[in-house]
Design a protein around this motif. Structure first.
Motif, PDB file in Angstrom:
ATOM      1  N   VAL A 125       0.831  -1.199   0.000  1.00  0.00           N
ATOM      2  CA  VAL A 125       0.000   0.000   0.000  1.00  0.00           C
ATOM      3  C   VAL A 125       0.866   1.250   0.000  1.00  0.00           C
ATOM      4  CG1 VAL A 125      -1.650   1.311   1.330  1.00  0.00           C
ATOM      5  CG2 VAL A 125      -1.962  -1.119   1.042  1.00  0.00           C
ATOM      6  N   ARG A 156       2.061   1.773  -3.447  1.00  0.00           N
ATOM      7  CA  ARG A 156       1.068   2.369  -4.333  1.00  0.00           C
ATOM      8  C   ARG A 156       0.853   3.843  -4.016  1.00  0.00           C
ATOM      9  NH1 ARG A 156      -1.561  -0.562  -8.006  1.00  0.00           N
ATOM     10  NH2 ARG A 156      -1.696   1.547  -8.843  1.00  0.00           N
ATOM     11  N   MET A 157       0.951   4.182  -2.736  1.00  0.00           N
ATOM     12  CA  MET A 157       0.791   5.595  -2.390  1.00  0.00           C
ATOM     13  C   MET A 157       1.955   6.418  -2.909  1.00  0.00           C
ATOM     14  SD  MET A 157      -0.689   5.692   1.406  1.00  0.00           S
ATOM     15  CE  MET A 157      -2.315   5.102   1.757  1.00  0.00           C
ATOM     16  N   GLN A 158       3.081   5.747  -3.163  1.00  0.00           N
ATOM     17  CA  GLN A 158       4.231   6.443  -3.701  1.00  0.00           C
ATOM     18  C   GLN A 158       4.396   6.136  -5.180  1.00  0.00           C
ATOM     19  OE1 GLN A 158       7.080   4.875  -1.020  1.00  0.00           O
ATOM     20  NE2 GLN A 158       6.517   6.263   0.630  1.00  0.00           N
ATOM     21  N   GLN A 159       3.350   5.665  -5.790  1.00  0.00           N
ATOM     22  CA  GLN A 159       3.278   5.407  -7.225  1.00  0.00           C
ATOM     23  C   GLN A 159       4.325   4.400  -7.683  1.00  0.00           C
ATOM     24  OE1 GLN A 159       3.030   9.040  -9.442  1.00  0.00           O
ATOM     25  NE2 GLN A 159       2.209   7.988 -11.223  1.00  0.00           N
ATOM     26  N   ARG A 160       4.523   3.372  -6.862  1.00  0.00           N
ATOM     27  CA  ARG A 160       5.414   2.290  -7.254  1.00  0.00           C
ATOM     28  C   ARG A 160       4.769   0.981  -6.804  1.00  0.00           C
ATOM     29  NH1 ARG A 160       8.018   0.718  -2.658  1.00  0.00           N
ATOM     30  NH2 ARG A 160       7.782   2.203  -0.972  1.00  0.00           N
ATOM     31  N   PRO A 161       5.203  -0.171  -7.357  1.00  0.00           N
ATOM     32  CA  PRO A 161       4.434  -1.383  -7.081  1.00  0.00           C
ATOM     33  C   PRO A 161       4.600  -1.971  -5.690  1.00  0.00           C
ATOM     34  CG  PRO A 161       6.173  -1.806  -8.664  1.00  0.00           C
ATOM     35  CD  PRO A 161       6.193  -0.358  -8.404  1.00  0.00           C
ATOM     36  N   ASN A 181       6.965  -7.314  -5.353  1.00  0.00           N
ATOM     37  CA  ASN A 181       6.144  -8.182  -6.189  1.00  0.00           C
ATOM     38  C   ASN A 181       6.959  -9.304  -6.819  1.00  0.00           C
ATOM     39  OD1 ASN A 181       7.629  -6.718  -7.943  1.00  0.00           O
ATOM     40  ND2 ASN A 181       5.930  -5.982  -9.177  1.00  0.00           N
ATOM     41  N   ARG A 182       8.123  -9.612  -6.222  1.00  0.00           N
ATOM     42  CA  ARG A 182       8.990 -10.623  -6.822  1.00  0.00           C
ATOM     43  C   ARG A 182       8.900 -11.953  -6.113  1.00  0.00           C
ATOM     44  NH1 ARG A 182      10.975  -9.609 -11.719  1.00  0.00           N
ATOM     45  NH2 ARG A 182      10.226  -7.514 -11.990  1.00  0.00           N
ATOM     46  N   TRP A 219      -5.235  -0.191   7.666  1.00  0.00           N
ATOM     47  CA  TRP A 219      -5.069   0.621   6.472  1.00  0.00           C
ATOM     48  C   TRP A 219      -4.903   2.077   6.850  1.00  0.00           C
ATOM     49  CZ3 TRP A 219      -7.776   4.478   3.923  1.00  0.00           C
ATOM     50  CH2 TRP A 219      -7.353   4.714   2.623  1.00  0.00           C
ATOM     51  N   TRP A 259      -1.914   4.506   5.894  1.00  0.00           N
ATOM     52  CA  TRP A 259      -2.188   5.777   5.225  1.00  0.00           C
ATOM     53  C   TRP A 259      -1.470   6.918   5.942  1.00  0.00           C
ATOM     54  CZ3 TRP A 259      -7.748   8.139   4.745  1.00  0.00           C
ATOM     55  CH2 TRP A 259      -7.778   9.011   3.664  1.00  0.00           C
ATOM     56  N   LEU A 260      -1.528   6.880   7.268  1.00  0.00           N
ATOM     57  CA  LEU A 260      -0.825   7.894   8.055  1.00  0.00           C
ATOM     58  C   LEU A 260       0.662   7.857   7.760  1.00  0.00           C
ATOM     59  CD1 LEU A 260      -2.293   7.770  11.640  1.00  0.00           C
ATOM     60  CD2 LEU A 260      -2.352   9.664  10.057  1.00  0.00           C
ATOM     61  N   GLY A 320       2.149   6.858   5.143  1.00  0.00           N
ATOM     62  CA  GLY A 320       2.488   7.320   3.812  1.00  0.00           C
ATOM     63  C   GLY A 320       2.314   8.813   3.613  1.00  0.00           C
ATOM     64  N   SER A 321       1.578   9.464   4.518  1.00  0.00           N
ATOM     65  CA  SER A 321       1.241  10.862   4.251  1.00  0.00           C
ATOM     66  C   SER A 321       1.959  11.859   5.126  1.00  0.00           C
ATOM     67  CB  SER A 321      -0.263  11.081   4.459  1.00  0.00           C
ATOM     68  OG  SER A 321      -0.981  10.032   3.914  1.00  0.00           O
ATOM     69  N   LEU A 322       2.289  11.490   6.354  1.00  0.00           N
ATOM     70  CA  LEU A 322       2.731  12.518   7.288  1.00  0.00           C
ATOM     71  C   LEU A 322       4.213  12.418   7.585  1.00  0.00           C
ATOM     72  CD1 LEU A 322      -0.190  12.362   9.809  1.00  0.00           C
ATOM     73  CD2 LEU A 322       0.223  14.054   8.068  1.00  0.00           C
TER      74      LEU A 322
END
Lengths: 256, 468, 232
Positions: free
Chosen positions: B66, B69-74, B77-78, B329, B333-334, B336-338
């Motif tokens: 998550v 994804r919040m940082q626009q990367r996958p 996944n390997r 979640w 979210w916290l 990833g944002s703060l």
């Protein structure tokens, strides 16, 4: 008699508590003693739980162990890094006198408690099964004994504020700035250029290695006082000798 | 009741509902453990343990994906499909790493500290109700390991013991960074424990008991997130502070403290701290679910289906897990944002803002509950065809007025501060006031240094004074 | 108050917008979750390189199979990282590897030193040295990353014969350079076939260690354009 579970609980935790209490007495490091006290308090809490006083037991763990002993631990860990315990007896024969008196006290307590006879166990079932342990306790605290508790809490608050006020250091003047410090240093004539930095050698520049004075001796001013108190200062000898080894090899190469 | 009715009543008829929230007649647990033999308790303990471990494995993967994804990367996944085996790979790596003990470390306490931290994290989960009564191995037992009249206090107490793990870890590493990090972290946890307890007091006032099964039962008509919304907000803030998560993870801030209390730890001991952190997250989320979101009960719309079919038996685990993962979640979210909060700002927030405000809230809730339970009079007034108790309305009105008044006063102070900061410079200045000559700003008038020509010592004396 | 800074608007609107200002950040992270991920999933998807990409070097051949490299060592002198090692040797009548007098007998590039600047390609007078687009050169030991001549030679294409063999009849080095030779001639083929029976033990008749090896058919491939690891 009590149920099997309670017996097992007692005979497992009782010796642990006694050992922990003895650990408090005989531990070499203050932090170990504090941990032993915390263990005793947790055991006390569990005993209260086993005696059908859940609120008291949990509060014992929450307040005593979780807050009061934590405070003790903080103090023990932070203070006393610079100083060392002196184990010299100030009163002569203090140790033997203490042992004797403790023995006497133990004999007194054991005889006094040992001659007591207990009636049948009552337990707190009638209290707990009614409104519940917490509600009954609350009605006692805020009903019958409200004055005692409120005055005691006022006393505690006063004590805490008194400690804060007594320990508070009011700044009487302005905080000394860079210029003031420099003037003070120049006026006293000591360390006018500031303290020397820790040693930087070819193979190490850690802060725990002192720098060398021009005559080759390590300078005590170049390492922090805290490290000296904790005895964590290393000697620069291996770095000096390794440098000398390299110089020797170079000379040898020239001669060859 | 249907969804719409519930929403309408929740929004408009809160006092009505609150009146219906009569406290439990006793604060003893509602869960009935009479049909639970000792071996069944062991089985339940094992199941909880396995549930927590699996959840930890999943949540680490979940968090990394998550946040990715919040940082626009996958995200990972390997390893395995969708990177699901990443946590397993990390666990294997940690197990096979070299276990280092620093030379200056206190060996016994060094090994003991992660054990304390990890064990206490698991113990807190013993009183969380994951579901209602079910039939397990021929016995009718609640899906809860145990319950006490002081269950929630037990969670807080055990969290307090868990802090010992952190502070002892910091001290026993024998070096400065861990010591400072450990002390910081424990100070942080203790400060926010107080605010957390106070926030939960409001819930106790509503439910009349500290037993988790009673609290869940008391939320069967209305989840406490609505009447005790302020408690919920404060609890969420403090739960992030308790678990050392961003934005409050200053104890582990790499830039400041290298690794904080777990700097010197490697391999399995570090894995224990890591595990303890995630289990703590689960515990506080589970507590929040139990206190504010109705525990294992289905959401109001689904609970109405077939007169509560989804509220019985093993369905409770599903709802509980869903609510738990919503909180997880939110944690992610916290993160990833703060950005991270500074330590003094953080302490100031805890002691100077959260605790006084929560205390005021507890007093307000006490008054509201007192009014509902009839301690302040029984009269009701009829409005819009329904009966509202007068005392409750009065109390709510008084509190609202006080809140508005406080906001107005605060706004005034802010405006004053802004006006002061943007105040125009004074019209007359003495240029030598600071010791050095300062040129005048446009519009300013200079005070001429009086007998400068005659050589009076006054200006010089002024200079000496201001230098201090 | 003439110059007052723009403080928050008085009234409830300002208070609320100040209260919820930090939440804007949450909205950003939430929205980013649904944006397309820009990560390239290498090695499943490989972005193709540009036409003049500075990849692994290649020693080219003339269309009849002779190597273009004349062993002049200009590339070694041009290299700023000292990554190229060249030793030239004379072409004899029996063993001719390049048109002209000399050829590169030993040619090694150390890819641990090479900085892929391309100065060697700019220095080569015969366009023997060029760079391919191949970049998957990772390895785990020093020895395997020093590429020798066999590994750097271009593969033999259709119409090429592996050296050593004489030049096309009547052609000189200048003609080769000007591109007048387009393929190997039957005479060259006959010359090579006549000496096929001689031992292929890795030694040229002159005793040099490098002979014309059919690098494509042989396991030691000069160009590594596959993704499988090369075992040497």
């Amino acid at each position: 008699m009590t149920g099997l579970g309670e017996q097992i609980l007692f005979w497992v935790l009782g010796p642990i508590s006694v050992v922990a209490a003895l650990g408090l007495l005989f531990a070499k490091k203050a932090v170990h003693a504090a941990i032993c006290v915390a263990l005793v308090m947790v055991n006390l809490g569990i005993f209260y739980l086993a005696e059908q006083a859940p609120f008291l037991g949990v509060i014992q763990i929450f307040v005593y162990t979780g807050a009061v002993m934590m405070l003790f631990l903080f103090v023990v860990m932070l203070i006393g890094v610079d100083s060392s315990d002196s184990l010299v007896e100030t009163l002569r024969g203090q140790r033997w006198a203490a042992l004797l008196l403790a023995l006497g006290l133990a004999v007194l307590i054991f005889t006094a408690v040992g001659t007591v006879t207990f009636g049948p166990m009552q337990g707190l079932d009638d209290v707990n099964n009614g409104a519940g342990n917490v509600s009954t306790l609350a009605s006692l605290i805020f009903g019958q004994y409200v004055w005692a508790f409120e005055i005691t809490s006022a006393l505690l608050i006063t004590a805490a504020m008194g400690a804060m006020v007594l320990a508070h250091r009011e700044r009487l003047g302005q905080r000394p700035g860079q210029r003031v410090w420099a003037e003070r240093r120049v006026r006293s004539g000591r360390n006018v250029a500031g303290l020397p930095a820790p040693g930087v050698y070819a193979r190490s520049n850690a802060v725990d290695t002192p720098a060398l004075l021009p005559d080759g001796t390590p300078s005590e001013l170049s390492v922090s006082r805290v490290l000296v108190a904790r005895e964590q200062v290393t000697t620069p000898v291996p770095y000096i000798t390794s440098a000398e080894d390299v110089e020797g090899e170079i000379e040898e190469g020239y001669e060859r | 009741m249907s969804n719409a009715t519930f929403a309408l009543e929740a929004l408009t008829g809160i006092p009505q509902h609150l009146a219906a929230l009569a406290p439990a007649t006793t604060d003893n647990p509602k869960a009935d453990f009479s049909d639970t033999p000792w071996w069944l308790s062991l089985v339940k303990a094992l199941l909880i343990f396995v549930y927590l471990l699996l959840s930890t494995l999943l949540v680490i993967w979940f968090e990394r994906r998550v946040i990715g994804r919040m940082q626009q990367r996958p995200g990972p996944n390997r390893t395995g499909p969708f990177g699901l085996l990443q946590t397993l790979a990390d666990g294997m790596k940690l197990m096979l790493k070299e276990d280092i003990t620093p030379a200056a470390a206190d060996r016994v306490v060094y090994s003991l500290a992660p054990l304390i931290a990890a064990t206490m994290a698991f113990v807190s989960f013993a009183i969380i109700p994951i579901g209602p009564d079910v039939w397990m191995f021929g016995h009718h037992t609640p899906l809860q390991l145990t319950d006490l009249p002081v269950a929630v206090l037990l969670v807080l107490a055990v969290a307090g013991i868990g802090v010992y793990g952190i502070v002892l870890a910091g001290w026993s590493s024998g070096s400065t960074y861990p010591l400072v990090g450990g002390l910081r972290s424990s100070a942080q946890v203790i400060s926010y424990e107080i605010a957390m307890g106070l926030a939960l007091v409001a819930v106790f006032l509503y439910s009349g008991s500290m037993s988790t099964s009673q609290i869940v039962a008391a939320q069967s008509s209305l989840w406490y997130i609505l009447p005790a919304f302020f408690s919920f907000v404060v609890y969420v803030i403090t739960m992030v502070g308790e678990t050392n998560r961003l934005p409050f993870d200053l104890a582990e801030g790499e830039g400041e403290l290298t690794g904080g209390f777990h700097t010197e730890y490697s391999s399995m001991r570090f894995a224990m701290f890591y595990l303890a952190e995630y289990i703590n997250m689960f515990t506080v989320s589970a507590l929040a679910t139990t206190m504010f979101l109705g525990g294992w009960q289905a959401p109001p719309g689904i609970a109405a289906i077939n007169s509560g079919m989804f509220n019985h038996g093993w369905w409770g685990i599903l709802w509980f897990t869903i609510k738990l993962w919503i909180f997880m979640w939110f944690f992610v979210w916290l993160r990833g944002s703060l950005p991270r909060v500074r330590y003094d700002q953080f302490m100031r927030l805890g002691w100077k803002f959260l605790i006084p405000v929560t205390l005021a809230w507890v007093v307000a809730v006490a008054f509201i509950r007192g009014a509902q339970l009839g301690y302040l009079g029984d009269s009701t007034v009829g409005l819009v065809g329904r009966e509202f108790p007068v005392a409750t309305l009065v109390i709510v009105g008084v509190i609202a007025a006080l809140a508005l008044g406080a906001t107005w006063v605060w706004e005034g102070k802010q405006a004053d501060k802004v006006a002061r900061e943007s105040a125009p410079p004074p019209e007359r200045i003495d240029p030598y006031a600071g010791g050095y000559p300062v040129p005048p700003m446009p519009g300013q008038e200079l005070v001429e240094p009086s007998p400068a020509i005659s050589g009076s010592p006054t200006p010089v004396a002024l200079k000496e004074d201001t230098r201090g | 108050m003439a110059d007052q800074t723009n403080g928050p608007d008085s009234g409830k609107g300002g208070f609320l917008s100040d209260l919820f200002a930090p939440v804007g950040g949450f909205g950003v992270t939430f929205a980013t979750m649904f944006r397309k991920v820009e990560t390239e999933e290498y090695p499943e998807e490989k972005r193709p390189t540009q036409p003049r990409y500075h990849g692994r070097h290649q020693l080219n051949r003339h269309p009849d199979g002779l190597e273009k490299c004349v062993g002049c060592e200009l590339c070694a002198w041009a290299c700023p990282a000292d990554a190229i090692f060249v030793e030239g040797a004379d072409n004899t009548a029996d063993a001719r590897f390049s048109p002209g007098e000399r050829y590169g007998r030993v040619y090694q590039i150390n890819y641990l030193r090479c900085i892929f600047c391309g100065l060697c390609i700019e220095a080569c007078p015969t366009r023997a040295l060029t760079m391919t687009n191949f970049y998957e050169l990772a390895d785990d030991n020093r020895a395997d990353l020093i590429f020798t001549k066999e590994q750097l030679l271009a593969p033999l294409l259709e119409g090429m014969l592996p050296p050593p063999h004489p030049m096309v009849d009547g052609m000189e080095e200048r003609d080769y350079y000007q591109g007048k030779v387009t393929s190997s001639t039957p005479e060259q083929e006959a010359w090579v076939r006549a000496r096929e029976d001689e031992p292929q033990d890795g030694l040229a008749p002159t005793g040099d260690p490098v002979i014309g090896v059919d690098t494509v058919a042989d396991g030691r491939q000069a160009t590594r354009d596959t993704t499988e690891a090369v075992r040497r």
